[in-house]
Motif scaffolding. Sequence first.
Motif, mmCIF file in Angstrom:
data_model
loop_
_atom_site.group_PDB
_atom_site.id
_atom_site.type_symbol
_atom_site.label_atom_id
_atom_site.label_comp_id
_atom_site.label_asym_id
_atom_site.label_seq_id
_atom_site.Cartn_x
_atom_site.Cartn_y
_atom_site.Cartn_z
ATOM 1 N N HIS A 1 26.489 151.585 4.534
ATOM 2 C CA HIS A 1 26.363 150.884 3.154
ATOM 3 C C HIS A 1 27.396 150.549 2.671
ATOM 4 O O HIS A 1 28.318 151.275 1.764
ATOM 5 C CB HIS A 1 25.459 151.800 2.334
ATOM 6 C CG HIS A 1 25.003 151.049 0.928
ATOM 7 N ND1 HIS A 1 23.722 150.741 0.595
ATOM 8 C CD2 HIS A 1 25.532 150.717 -0.065
ATOM 9 C CE1 HIS A 1 23.675 150.289 -0.431
ATOM 10 N NE2 HIS A 1 24.945 150.233 -1.016
ATOM 11 N N ASN A 2 27.845 149.217 2.963
ATOM 12 C CA ASN A 2 29.348 148.975 2.440
ATOM 13 C C ASN A 2 29.448 147.643 1.448
ATOM 14 O O ASN A 2 28.674 146.457 1.594
ATOM 15 C CB ASN A 2 30.184 148.403 3.586
ATOM 16 C CG ASN A 2 30.334 149.716 4.695
ATOM 17 O OD1 ASN A 2 29.703 149.649 5.578
ATOM 18 N ND2 ASN A 2 31.250 150.426 4.083
ATOM 19 N N THR B 1 31.244 147.858 8.339
ATOM 20 C CA THR B 1 29.936 148.107 8.609
ATOM 21 C C THR B 1 30.206 148.005 10.259
ATOM 22 O O THR B 1 29.620 149.010 11.034
ATOM 23 C CB THR B 1 28.767 147.002 8.175
ATOM 24 O OG1 THR B 1 28.885 146.911 6.943
ATOM 25 C CG2 THR B 1 27.611 147.389 8.665
ATOM 26 N N ILE C 1 22.298 149.954 9.488
ATOM 27 C CA ILE C 1 23.200 149.294 8.458
ATOM 28 C C ILE C 1 22.265 148.836 7.251
ATOM 29 O O ILE C 1 21.144 148.314 7.421
ATOM 30 C CB ILE C 1 23.813 148.113 9.001
ATOM 31 C CG1 ILE C 1 23.144 146.961 9.583
ATOM 32 C CG2 ILE C 1 24.911 148.723 10.133
ATOM 33 C CD1 ILE C 1 23.604 145.877 10.245
ATOM 34 N N CYS D 1 22.308 146.187 4.101
ATOM 35 C CA CYS D 1 22.914 144.989 3.871
ATOM 36 C C CYS D 1 22.043 144.145 3.147
ATOM 37 O O CYS D 1 20.966 144.613 2.892
ATOM 38 C CB CYS D 1 23.296 144.337 5.173
ATOM 39 S SG CYS D 1 21.856 144.349 6.388
#
Length: 524
Positions: free
Chosen positions: A214-215, A226, A237, A239
Amino acid sequence: MTIDHPSFGRIDNDRVIIFDTTLRDGEQSPGFSMNLAEKLRMAEALAELGVDVIEAGFPVASKGDFDSVHQIASHIRAPVICALARSGGRNDIASAGEAIRPAARGRIHNFISTSPLHMKYKLRMEPETVLELITAGNQAARQFTDDVEWSAEDGSRTDPDFLCRCVEAAIKAGATTINIPDTVGYATPEDMARIFADLLARVPGADTVIFSAHNHNDLGLGVANTIASLSAGARQIECTINGIGERAGNAALEEIVMALRTRQDVLPYSTGIKTQNLLRTSRMLATITGFDVQPNKAIVGRNAFAHESGIHQDGVLKNAATYEIMTPESVGWTRSSLVLGKHSGRAAFRDKLKAMGYGEMDEAHLNDAFARFKDLADRKKVVYDEDLVALVDDEARDHARIRFVSLDIEAGSRRPARADLALEVDGEARSATVTGQGPVDAAFNAVREIFPHEATLQLYSVGAVTEGSDAQARTTVRLEEDGKLVDGQGADSDTLVSAVRAYVHALNKLLVKRTRAEPEAMTA
Ligand code: KIV
Ligand code: ZN
């Protein structure tokens, strides 16, 4: 390695779970709030796009958040519906559990900060207390569902040994997905790869759960981080569409998915995303929130496939692969095409919308949109797909309290402009005739006369949907009230009608915003 997951069953090692948090992390950022109907529409579009998990909101934060998670859980069947909760929050888990109860498959996502900075200053808790809350939160969540995710907020700035202890505790207490957020967008791709590799190698039980990335995008590294996380073993992921989210946003779904699809040679992973729906979903979000993506945005920006220089154009004409690494069609771009004429009937109009991916519209919206299409076809020589998109999206906006009815303007260089405006407010017809410094000023003054408010106009910008002097205008209006910003959009072949539609859209969003409570101690 294959994992047996409570919601997905046996998952192959190359399958990446797409967890969309547009309606939670994206929606909580300034200016992006959506009302219930808008969230439901987005959730439908996300389901059609093929996301595996929709994080629908943070139910304990407000009644509005609870209701939207509950409604999405009741109506959207294919994806897992996820609700956010604080591991140590009073009522958080129970509220999340109640909100996802109608879901075909529901998930509770509980989180707590684990970095020294957050534990000391934000939580004011000792690490041992945090460990206890991790266990208690996951055990409580398992009372409601077998699909439980736990997140280490500020995970990328957490001491690696302590992070291992936290993850171990979360797995033992029943978490089936472990998410390590780069909450403040500080990490590099190498950092993220090291964190996941370390956890997978050191934590007992790591091979029984899905690791998730979780970027945030504060340094513009969200997507790169990610991809690095996937290469190190993460298989979910998190997003958002268009990369919306707190501050600089979250990693953009469309960019990650197309990177995986385009670079299969080095990223041999699969997703369930129907990539041809990417553009449409991006545009729907932009329309609902009033925030267009920048022209050079990868995949969905209007220049993403435009070739300006002569050398590039020449190359593309000879062989598109010279300058295109993916086809525009693969993400939903089509060439502008003539659609319907003024003699087209309602059935043809409905079929065209379906072919453009709009699904079934309810009768009332269809009737209104068709009436506006006929009006447009009378005034505009050529009606393109883009015109229909602008018109239908405009019609589909939920004018919950205030609706545009009609506008007449008198303007010129020799007298003050005069606007004669009719609106419907809470179902009641109202009108005003007002003058102003010019036609736009007069029209906006008329809105203020009919619906008095303190919000101030911060931005008014007009663009054209297509080319030519008969093109529809697309207007954005930004209003500010008590530090809250909202953007509204409108489209019409009459620039002033488009402006008033945008103003009314912004005003409706502001009214929704006024009723929302600020979530206590909500970060990330
Ligand atoms: O960025 C973050 O840490 C979050 C968590 C709540 C998952 O959004
Ligand atoms: Zn976040």
